[in-house]
Scaffold this motif. Structure first.
Motif, PDB file in Angstrom:
ATOM      1  N   PHE A 228      -6.548  -6.325   3.079  1.00 39.97           N
ATOM      2  CA  PHE A 228      -6.124  -5.280   4.017  1.00 39.97           C
ATOM      3  C   PHE A 228      -6.618  -5.587   5.432  1.00 39.97           C
ATOM      4  O   PHE A 228      -6.861  -4.683   6.238  1.00 39.97           O
ATOM      5  N   GLY A 229      -6.723  -6.864   5.723  1.00 36.05           N
ATOM      6  CA  GLY A 229      -7.161  -7.295   7.043  1.00 36.05           C
ATOM      7  C   GLY A 229      -6.165  -7.027   8.152  1.00 36.05           C
ATOM      8  O   GLY A 229      -6.512  -7.119   9.331  1.00 36.05           O
ATOM      9  N   GLU A 230      -4.934  -6.688   7.790  1.00 32.44           N
ATOM     10  CA  GLU A 230      -3.934  -6.329   8.805  1.00 32.44           C
ATOM     11  C   GLU A 230      -3.989  -4.836   9.143  1.00 32.44           C
ATOM     12  O   GLU A 230      -3.256  -4.388  10.030  1.00 32.44           O
ATOM     13  N   LEU A 231      -4.819  -4.094   8.461  1.00 32.57           N
ATOM     14  CA  LEU A 231      -4.959  -2.665   8.732  1.00 32.57           C
ATOM     15  C   LEU A 231      -5.736  -2.492  10.034  1.00 32.57           C
ATOM     16  O   LEU A 231      -6.911  -2.841  10.120  1.00 32.57           O
ATOM     17  N   ASP A 232      -5.063  -1.983  11.061  1.00 35.91           N
ATOM     18  CA  ASP A 232      -5.676  -1.859  12.390  1.00 35.91           C
ATOM     19  C   ASP A 232      -6.522  -0.590  12.445  1.00 35.91           C
ATOM     20  O   ASP A 232      -6.143   0.421  13.033  1.00 35.91           O
ATOM     21  N   ALA A 233      -7.661  -0.665  11.769  1.00 37.16           N
ATOM     22  CA  ALA A 233      -8.541   0.491  11.656  1.00 37.16           C
ATOM     23  C   ALA A 233      -9.927  -0.010  11.272  1.00 37.16           C
ATOM     24  O   ALA A 233     -10.107  -1.188  10.950  1.00 37.16           O
ATOM     25  N   ARG A 234     -10.874   0.884  11.327  1.00 39.46           N
ATOM     26  CA  ARG A 234     -12.194   0.552  10.804  1.00 39.46           C
ATOM     27  C   ARG A 234     -12.149   0.704   9.276  1.00 39.46           C
ATOM     28  O   ARG A 234     -12.182  -0.255   8.543  1.00 39.46           O
ATOM     29  N   TRP A 235     -12.089   1.927   8.817  1.00 35.31           N
ATOM     30  CA  TRP A 235     -11.987   2.221   7.393  1.00 35.31           C
ATOM     31  C   TRP A 235     -10.767   3.103   7.190  1.00 35.31           C
ATOM     32  O   TRP A 235     -10.418   3.903   8.061  1.00 35.31           O
ATOM     33  N   GLY A 236     -10.111   2.977   6.047  1.00 34.53           N
ATOM     34  CA  GLY A 236      -8.932   3.804   5.843  1.00 34.53           C
ATOM     35  C   GLY A 236      -8.464   3.826   4.403  1.00 34.53           C
ATOM     36  O   GLY A 236      -8.865   2.993   3.582  1.00 34.53           O
ATOM     37  N   GLU A 237      -7.618   4.795   4.112  1.00 43.92           N
ATOM     38  CA  GLU A 237      -7.019   4.919   2.787  1.00 43.92           C
ATOM     39  C   GLU A 237      -5.793   4.025   2.671  1.00 43.92           C
ATOM     40  O   GLU A 237      -5.016   3.888   3.617  1.00 43.92           O
ATOM     41  N   VAL A 238      -5.637   3.438   1.496  1.00 45.34           N
ATOM     42  CA  VAL A 238      -4.430   2.688   1.158  1.00 45.34           C
ATOM     43  C   VAL A 238      -3.934   3.234  -0.179  1.00 45.34           C
ATOM     44  O   VAL A 238      -4.393   4.277  -0.626  1.00 45.34           O
ATOM     45  N   THR A 239      -3.018   2.563  -0.816  1.00 42.16           N
ATOM     46  CA  THR A 239      -2.534   3.014  -2.127  1.00 42.16           C
ATOM     47  C   THR A 239      -2.960   2.022  -3.202  1.00 42.16           C
ATOM     48  O   THR A 239      -3.170   0.830  -2.927  1.00 42.16           O
ATOM     49  N   TRP A 240      -3.058   2.513  -4.429  1.00 46.73           N
ATOM     50  CA  TRP A 240      -3.368   1.615  -5.540  1.00 46.73           C
ATOM     51  C   TRP A 240      -2.238   0.616  -5.754  1.00 46.73           C
ATOM     52  O   TRP A 240      -2.484  -0.532  -6.152  1.00 46.73           O
ATOM     53  N   GLU A 241      -1.018   1.029  -5.446  1.00 42.40           N
ATOM     54  CA  GLU A 241       0.110   0.113  -5.577  1.00 42.40           C
ATOM     55  C   GLU A 241      -0.053  -1.083  -4.653  1.00 42.40           C
ATOM     56  O   GLU A 241       0.245  -2.223  -5.034  1.00 42.40           O
ATOM     57  N   ALA A 242      -0.552  -0.825  -3.446  1.00 42.35           N
ATOM     58  CA  ALA A 242      -0.776  -1.920  -2.496  1.00 42.35           C
ATOM     59  C   ALA A 242      -1.884  -2.848  -2.976  1.00 42.35           C
ATOM     60  O   ALA A 242      -1.817  -4.062  -2.787  1.00 42.35           O
TER      61      ALA A 242
END
Length: 315
Positions: A228-242
């Motif tokens: 999830f290195g493309e997530l432009d955030a510090r910490w964040g929620e994603v999905t289990w599917e991802a």
């Protein structure tokens, strides 16, 4: 040169040290600082930065919420013992005022908060100086600053060194940290980077590390790839599917004081959605201490530990 800092650190810059003023960036904003004498620090990363710079005598006390491991486990346990434990709650304005603080160190939205009524602007109005971790500045309203996480650590040490007049000590620390980082990078496994998922918390949705926090640099410098290195955030929620789609081969478990790593590993092994992930099937879990994952000197320890783990997998 006046001996004004703990652990042998010298405060430079003339004989009238009490009146010494320097201009240093707080995120993207230029701020005039006088040498703090009664600092309050929030979480381990803030305290560690000042202790590593030899500034214990300038620290009045610390606020340590439950997520932080016990300070007795810290490399600076002896320094924590010399200052006052103020609270195990979140940072708030009343606590800072009651402590008669003249300087507060914390992160934006991880310490400082509009909702809780303690922001740098509010403290400015109270004539209390403040400093924010550069790692947390990328979305700071009005004065953003974007720096990769390890560079943010070095930036903080450099800026704090200037505020307290210990620039030489800061340069020495930074040089040493850079050499340790380069040593790990030089030994990183060759070939395609190992896909790595950091599991912070969450059952309905996983909470993970984006591009703006130290684990992202730890993973890539050690020879891995944050899925999830493309997530432009510090910490964040994603999905289990991802997570399933990313097929991580290694899972980093961030170990909290109030959310033990063993419980998180048990969940991932028993949860049907994650039980078949390559990392889970192969039992490839790496437990990272909380203070290795937030901005602070222990990021370097975290990198060395995870780098050694990835090298062992490749042998």
């Amino acid at each position: 040169m006046l001996l004004l800092a703990g652990c042998g650190a010298q405060v430079e810059g003339g004989t009238a040290a009490a009146a010494r003023t320097v201009t240093v960036k707080r995120c993207g904003q230029d701020i005039a600082y006088t040498t703090p004498r009664r600092a309050v620090v929030y979480e381990g990363g803030s305290a560690d930065k000042l202790f590593a710079l030899g500034l214990t005598e300038h620290v009045h006390g610390y606020v340590m919420p439950p997520a932080n491991p016990p300070v007795t486990e810290s490399p600076w346990a002896s320094e924590y013992a010399k200052v006052t434990f103020l609270s195990d709650d979140l940072l708030n304005r009343e606590l800072v005022v009651d402590a008669k603080a003249d300087f507060v160190v914390a992160g934006w939205r991880s310490g400082f908060s509009d909702q809780r009524g303690i922001t740098p602007a509010i403290l400015d109005g109270l004539k209390i100086q403040s400093f924010m971790h550069t790692e947390s500045c990328f979305n700071y309203p009005g004065y953003p600053e974007r720096v990769t996480p390890f560079e943010a650590l070095y930036t903080d040490l450099e800026r704090l060194g200037k505020i307290f007049g210990v620039e030489d000590r800061a340069r020495t620390l930074i040089d040493g940290y850079r050499k340790r980082v380069e040593a790990v990078r030089a030994q990183a496994p060759q070939g395609d980077p190992v896909p790595v998922f950091l599991y912070d918390s969450g059952t309905d949705k996983p909470f993970t590390a984006g591009s703006q926090v130290p684990p992202n640099d730890i993973i890539r410098f050690a020879g891995g790839r944050n899925v999830f290195g493309e997530l432009d955030a510090r910490w964040g929620e994603v999905t289990w599917e991802a997570v399933v789609e990313a097929e991580p081969e290694v899972i980093i478990i961030l170990d909290y004081g109030d959310k033990p790593a063993a419980e998180k590993i048990k969940f991932l092994k028993e949860f049907p959605t994650t039980s078949k992930l390559p990392a889970v099937v192969e039992d490839r879990f790496y437990v990272m201490d909380y203070n290795e994952g937030i901005s602070g000197p222990r990021n370097i320890d975290g990198l060395e530990g995870f780098g050694a783990y990835l090298r062992e997998l490749g042998t």
